[in-house]
Design a protein around this motif. Structure first.
Motif, PDB file in Angstrom:
ATOM      1  N   GLU A 236      -2.907 -15.575 -14.252  1.00 57.15           N
ATOM      2  CA  GLU A 236      -3.130 -14.149 -14.007  1.00 57.15           C
ATOM      3  C   GLU A 236      -3.783 -13.515 -15.235  1.00 57.15           C
ATOM      4  OE1 GLU A 236      -3.246 -12.939 -11.278  1.00 57.15           O
ATOM      5  OE2 GLU A 236      -1.863 -14.035  -9.995  1.00 57.15           O
ATOM      6  N   TYR A 237      -4.776 -12.621 -14.989  1.00 57.55           N
ATOM      7  CA  TYR A 237      -5.633 -12.130 -16.069  1.00 57.55           C
ATOM      8  C   TYR A 237      -4.860 -11.409 -17.174  1.00 57.55           C
ATOM      9  CZ  TYR A 237      -5.224  -7.608 -13.672  1.00 57.55           C
ATOM     10  OH  TYR A 237      -4.733  -6.468 -13.093  1.00 57.55           O
ATOM     11  N   VAL A 284       3.920  -8.382 -11.300  1.00 55.47           N
ATOM     12  CA  VAL A 284       4.137  -8.376  -9.843  1.00 55.47           C
ATOM     13  C   VAL A 284       3.262  -9.490  -9.255  1.00 55.47           C
ATOM     14  CG1 VAL A 284       4.001  -6.994  -7.730  1.00 55.47           C
ATOM     15  CG2 VAL A 284       4.433  -5.873  -9.942  1.00 55.47           C
ATOM     16  N   VAL A 285       3.885 -10.414  -8.563  1.00 53.70           N
ATOM     17  CA  VAL A 285       3.099 -11.532  -8.006  1.00 53.70           C
ATOM     18  C   VAL A 285       3.717 -12.030  -6.701  1.00 53.70           C
ATOM     19  CG1 VAL A 285       4.290 -13.372  -9.302  1.00 53.70           C
ATOM     20  CG2 VAL A 285       1.914 -13.693  -8.625  1.00 53.70           C
ATOM     21  N   VAL A 286       2.843 -12.356  -5.759  1.00 54.50           N
ATOM     22  CA  VAL A 286       3.256 -12.959  -4.483  1.00 54.50           C
ATOM     23  C   VAL A 286       2.437 -14.227  -4.318  1.00 54.50           C
ATOM     24  CG1 VAL A 286       3.185 -12.669  -1.955  1.00 54.50           C
ATOM     25  CG2 VAL A 286       3.935 -10.766  -3.412  1.00 54.50           C
ATOM     26  N   TRP A 290       1.638 -16.139   1.117  1.00 59.15           N
ATOM     27  CA  TRP A 290       2.498 -15.055   1.589  1.00 59.15           C
ATOM     28  C   TRP A 290       1.844 -13.676   1.430  1.00 59.15           C
ATOM     29  CZ3 TRP A 290       7.085 -15.784   4.114  1.00 59.15           C
ATOM     30  CH2 TRP A 290       7.599 -17.078   4.090  1.00 59.15           C
ATOM     31  N   ARG A 291       0.658 -13.636   0.861  1.00 63.78           N
ATOM     32  CA  ARG A 291       0.044 -12.328   0.606  1.00 63.78           C
ATOM     33  C   ARG A 291      -0.423 -11.649   1.899  1.00 63.78           C
ATOM     34  NH1 ARG A 291      -3.439 -13.843  -4.879  1.00 63.78           N
ATOM     35  NH2 ARG A 291      -1.568 -14.475  -6.028  1.00 63.78           N
ATOM     36  N   GLY A 292      -0.531 -10.320   1.838  1.00 69.92           N
ATOM     37  CA  GLY A 292      -1.072  -9.544   2.963  1.00 69.92           C
ATOM     38  C   GLY A 292      -0.091  -9.344   4.107  1.00 69.92           C
ATOM     39  N   ARG A 293       1.192  -9.659   3.896  1.00 71.24           N
ATOM     40  CA  ARG A 293       2.184  -9.501   4.971  1.00 71.24           C
ATOM     41  C   ARG A 293       3.217  -8.413   4.637  1.00 71.24           C
ATOM     42  NH1 ARG A 293       4.279 -15.562   6.353  1.00 71.24           N
ATOM     43  NH2 ARG A 293       2.546 -16.705   5.440  1.00 71.24           N
ATOM     44  N   GLY A 296       4.596  -7.837  -1.054  1.00 66.33           N
ATOM     45  CA  GLY A 296       4.386  -7.145  -2.332  1.00 66.33           C
ATOM     46  C   GLY A 296       4.927  -5.726  -2.270  1.00 66.33           C
ATOM     47  N   THR A 297       4.680  -5.039  -1.159  1.00 65.86           N
ATOM     48  CA  THR A 297       5.161  -3.663  -0.984  1.00 65.86           C
ATOM     49  C   THR A 297       6.696  -3.642  -0.942  1.00 65.86           C
ATOM     50  OG1 THR A 297       3.163  -3.234   0.281  1.00 65.86           O
ATOM     51  CG2 THR A 297       4.924  -1.615   0.478  1.00 65.86           C
ATOM     52  N   ALA A 318       0.270  -0.960 -15.295  1.00 63.14           N
ATOM     53  CA  ALA A 318      -1.172  -1.054 -15.495  1.00 63.14           C
ATOM     54  C   ALA A 318      -1.705  -2.120 -14.546  1.00 63.14           C
ATOM     55  CB  ALA A 318      -1.472  -1.449 -16.937  1.00 63.14           C
ATOM     56  N   PRO A 324      -4.538   0.331  -4.454  1.00 63.93           N
ATOM     57  CA  PRO A 324      -4.122   0.841  -3.131  1.00 63.93           C
ATOM     58  C   PRO A 324      -2.649   0.546  -2.818  1.00 63.93           C
ATOM     59  CG  PRO A 324      -6.237  -0.295  -2.980  1.00 63.93           C
ATOM     60  CD  PRO A 324      -5.724  -0.535  -4.354  1.00 63.93           C
ATOM     61  N   TYR A 326      -0.159   0.329  -4.926  1.00 62.76           N
ATOM     62  CA  TYR A 326       0.741   1.233  -5.667  1.00 62.76           C
ATOM     63  C   TYR A 326       0.565   2.682  -5.227  1.00 62.76           C
ATOM     64  CZ  TYR A 326       1.278  -3.014  -8.322  1.00 62.76           C
ATOM     65  OH  TYR A 326       1.535  -4.308  -8.669  1.00 62.76           O
TER      66      TYR A 326
HETATM   67  C1  LIG Z   1      -0.933  -7.700  -5.579  1.00 61.70           C
HETATM   68  C2  LIG Z   1       0.010  -8.561  -4.768  1.00 61.70           C
HETATM   69  C3  LIG Z   1       1.349  -8.664  -5.515  1.00 61.70           C
HETATM   70  C4  LIG Z   1       0.230  -7.931  -3.406  1.00 61.70           C
HETATM   71  O1  LIG Z   1       1.118  -8.702  -2.663  1.00 61.70           O
HETATM   72  P1  LIG Z   1       1.066  -8.709  -1.058  1.00 61.70           P
HETATM   73  O2  LIG Z   1       2.297  -9.346  -0.552  1.00 61.70           O
HETATM   74  O3  LIG Z   1      -0.211  -9.254  -0.592  1.00 61.70           O
HETATM   75  O4  LIG Z   1       1.112  -7.142  -0.785  1.00 61.70           O
HETATM   76  P2  LIG Z   1       1.218  -6.393   0.601  1.00 61.70           P
HETATM   77  O5  LIG Z   1       0.991  -7.320   1.724  1.00 61.70           O
HETATM   78  O6  LIG Z   1       2.473  -5.613   0.609  1.00 61.70           O
HETATM   79  O7  LIG Z   1       0.060  -5.366   0.468  1.00 61.70           O
HETATM   80  C5  LIG Z   1      -1.239  -5.807   0.417  1.00 61.70           C
HETATM   81  C6  LIG Z   1      -2.068  -4.630  -0.039  1.00 61.70           C
HETATM   82  O8  LIG Z   1      -2.212  -4.760  -1.457  1.00 61.70           O
HETATM   83  C7  LIG Z   1      -3.482  -4.291  -1.842  1.00 61.70           C
HETATM   84  N1  LIG Z   1      -4.059  -5.273  -2.744  1.00 61.70           N
HETATM   85  C8  LIG Z   1      -3.465  -6.431  -3.152  1.00 61.70           C
HETATM   86  N2  LIG Z   1      -4.272  -7.061  -4.004  1.00 61.70           N
HETATM   87  C9  LIG Z   1      -5.339  -6.312  -4.163  1.00 61.70           C
HETATM   88  C10 LIG Z   1      -6.492  -6.449  -4.932  1.00 61.70           C
HETATM   89  N3  LIG Z   1      -6.689  -7.502  -5.732  1.00 61.70           N
HETATM   90  N4  LIG Z   1      -7.415  -5.482  -4.856  1.00 61.70           N
HETATM   91  C11 LIG Z   1      -7.245  -4.409  -4.056  1.00 61.70           C
HETATM   92  N5  LIG Z   1      -6.163  -4.246  -3.300  1.00 61.70           N
HETATM   93  C12 LIG Z   1      -5.200  -5.184  -3.375  1.00 61.70           C
HETATM   94  C13 LIG Z   1      -4.281  -4.086  -0.624  1.00 61.70           C
HETATM   95  O9  LIG Z   1      -4.377  -2.671  -0.539  1.00 61.70           O
HETATM   96  C14 LIG Z   1      -3.465  -4.581   0.535  1.00 61.70           C
HETATM   97  O10 LIG Z   1      -3.559  -3.576   1.476  1.00 61.70           O
HETATM   98  P3  LIG Z   1      -3.887  -3.882   3.005  1.00 61.70           P
HETATM   99  O11 LIG Z   1      -2.616  -4.452   3.546  1.00 61.70           O
HETATM  100  O12 LIG Z   1      -4.216  -2.560   3.533  1.00 61.70           O
HETATM  101  O13 LIG Z   1      -5.022  -4.850   3.001  1.00 61.70           O
HETATM  102  C15 LIG Z   1      -0.561  -9.998  -4.545  1.00 61.70           C
HETATM  103  O14 LIG Z   1      -1.805  -9.873  -3.953  1.00 61.70           O
HETATM  104  C16 LIG Z   1      -0.721 -10.804  -5.806  1.00 61.70           C
HETATM  105  O15 LIG Z   1       0.204 -11.500  -6.200  1.00 61.70           O
HETATM  106  N6  LIG Z   1      -1.878 -10.742  -6.456  1.00 61.70           N
HETATM  107  C17 LIG Z   1      -2.109 -11.443  -7.677  1.00 61.70           C
HETATM  108  C18 LIG Z   1      -1.358 -10.804  -8.788  1.00 61.70           C
HETATM  109  C19 LIG Z   1      -1.684  -9.344  -8.972  1.00 61.70           C
HETATM  110  O16 LIG Z   1      -2.822  -8.917  -8.924  1.00 61.70           O
HETATM  111  N7  LIG Z   1      -0.632  -8.551  -9.213  1.00 61.70           N
HETATM  112  C20 LIG Z   1      -0.717  -7.112  -9.369  1.00 61.70           C
HETATM  113  C21 LIG Z   1      -1.091  -6.756 -10.733  1.00 61.70           C
HETATM  114  S1  LIG Z   1      -0.117  -5.413 -11.276  1.00 61.70           S
END
Ligand SMILES: CC(C)(COP(=O)(O)OP(=O)(O)OC[C@H]1O[C@@H](n2cnc3c(N)ncnc32)[C@H](O)[C@@H]1OP(=O)(O)O)[C@@H](O)C(=O)NCCC(=O)NCCS
Length: 353
Positions: A236-237, A284-286, A290-293, A296-297, A318, A324, A326
């Motif tokens: 992760e970056y 925060v990581v999923v 499992w993402r998009g379900r 994360g929310t 940050a 979107p 958050y």
């Molecule tokens: C960010 C993260 C935790 C979200 O987990 P998730 O289980 O997919 O989240 P949800 O399903 O509850 O929500 C997905 C929403 O997150 C948003 N989202 C997640 N990653 C995003 C990204 N890289 N860019 C823009 N939006 C993003 C989208 O708005 C998406 O909304 P949608 O359902 O309308 O498409 C997951 O994508 C992840 O682990 N990413 C890599 C790590 C990271 O970037 N962490 C956050 C840094 S603070």
């Protein structure tokens, strides 16, 4: 059902509890039947408990005597109203305890003493910082001869985990909801310990996730959690340049660390540090599949409701690109007026807290 069936702990769990205890209690007698009760360091290995002490001390008079060694861990104090809204005497303490019985033997062989003391050093000073503890070393040889080392082969082991196994499912559910509400520092962990001791208990509403898996309000209760969460964050970056040990330590030191497991494997993780006034959310990581379900929310909602975070007037984080997610939870992008980060900084301000 007999109480042991409810509360009995496996031999493996009992030995782990005894081996992990930093201090144990040793009860025995002298040959003239003077009772002896001592708090002591101890090492557990090869089916025995080991002690060390001064050759001239009281422990030296107990060789050959029957002995009991005990250790315990308090999981949570449960006031009566967490179980029953009216009756007082259901108040209880959840705990795990172990007693090992045997007879004390003296270890006299110098090389054997050195081997046992190396095990003490591995437990109590794993960071090293001393010359190798060898029997023939001029640094240790004479001291080893003078030192008393005792071995108590374990003849009988009795472990008890009193974690609400005798409670009805609705009592357990109420207990866990109330622990979450009370939110003392050990309470989220206590909830997870209760859940793993009572697999049939209902999932509390605050841990329910519509996507099919329950969330966990205290990762770190399973030994593999830490390594699995660090692995999930690999690449992760925002962690570039940090050593995995530093990332692991940051999780251990966080007041809040929540997540989800699938078949025992951590698939989501998030943590927060808080002084009660301001909380910062990190890592925060999923897991990709499992993402998009909505996981994360759900994880974020749980973290925002965590006792360490829920009273904070400002919750900060940050992020570069997941704004979107958050924003839907009420966070506002404040980077336009507060350029402290290369990425945008978001803040959720909650009046009156
Ligand atoms: C960010 C993260 C935790 C979200 O987990 P998730 O289980 O997919 O989240 P949800 O399903 O509850 O929500 C997905 C929403 O997150 C948003 N989202 C997640 N990653 C995003 C990204 N890289 N860019 C823009 N939006 C993003 C989208 O708005 C998406 O909304 P949608 O359902 O309308 O498409 C997951 O994508 C992840 O682990 N990413 C890599 C790590 C990271 O970037 N962490 C956050 C840094 S603070």
């Amino acid at each position: 059902m007999r109480k042991e069936a409810f509360f009995g702990m496996s031999r493996e769990d009992s030995l782990d509890l005894l081996a992990d205890a930093r201090v144990v209690h040793l009860a025995t007698t002298t040959p003239v039947r003077q009772p002896v009760l001592r708090a002591s360091n101890a090492v557990v290995m090869e089916g025995a408990v080991f002690f060390h002490g001064s050759g001239a001390g009281e422990k030296g008079t107990t060789v050959g005597m029957p002995a009991v060694v005990s250790a315990e861990e308090v999981v949570a104090e449960i006031p009566s109203f967490m179980i029953d809204a009216r009756r007082a005497c259901v108040a209880t303490t959840l705990y795990r305890s172990v007693q090992a019985h045997g007879h004390l033997e003296q270890v006299k062989d110098r090389a054997e003493k050195a081997r046992i003391l190396r095990a003490f050093m591995a437990k109590y000073q794993p960071e090293g910082g001393f010359e190798p503890l060898e029997a023939e070393s001029p640094l240790y040889g004479a001291a080893l001869d003078e030192m008393l080392v005792l071995r108590m082969p374990i003849e009988h082991l009795d472990g008890k985990a009193k974690l609400g196994q005798n409670r009805e499912p609705e009592e357990l559910a109420r207990m866990m909801e109330k622990l979450w509400e009370r939110g003392l520092p050990g309470d989220p962990r206590a909830i997870e310990v209760i859940r793993s001791a009572n697999p049939g208990a209902p999932v509390p509403a605050f841990l329910d996730w519509a996507g099919g898996l329950p969330l966990t309000c205290a990762l770190g209760t399973a030994p593999a959690d830490l390594a699995q969460a660090v692995k999930l964050l690999e690449g992760e970056y925002w962690l570039a340049g940090l050593r995995p040990e530093s990332i692991a330590r940051a999780h251990e030191l966080s007041q809040a660390w929540v997540g989800a497991r699938d078949d025992g494997l951590v698939i989501a993780s998030a943590r927060a540090v808080s002084d009660g006034k301001t909380a910062w959310i990190y890592d925060v990581v999923v897991d990709r599949p499992w993402r998009g379900r909505g996981l994360g929310t759900a994880l974020m909602r749980l973290l925002l409701d965590h006792p360490a975070v829920r009273s904070a007037a400002a919750v900060r984080l940050a992020t570069k690109d997941a704004q979107p997610l958050y924003a839907r939870l009420g966070f506002k992008d404040v980077s336009a007026w507060k350029r402290t980060f290369a990425s945008s900084e978001m803040v959720l301000e909650r009046a009156g807290r």
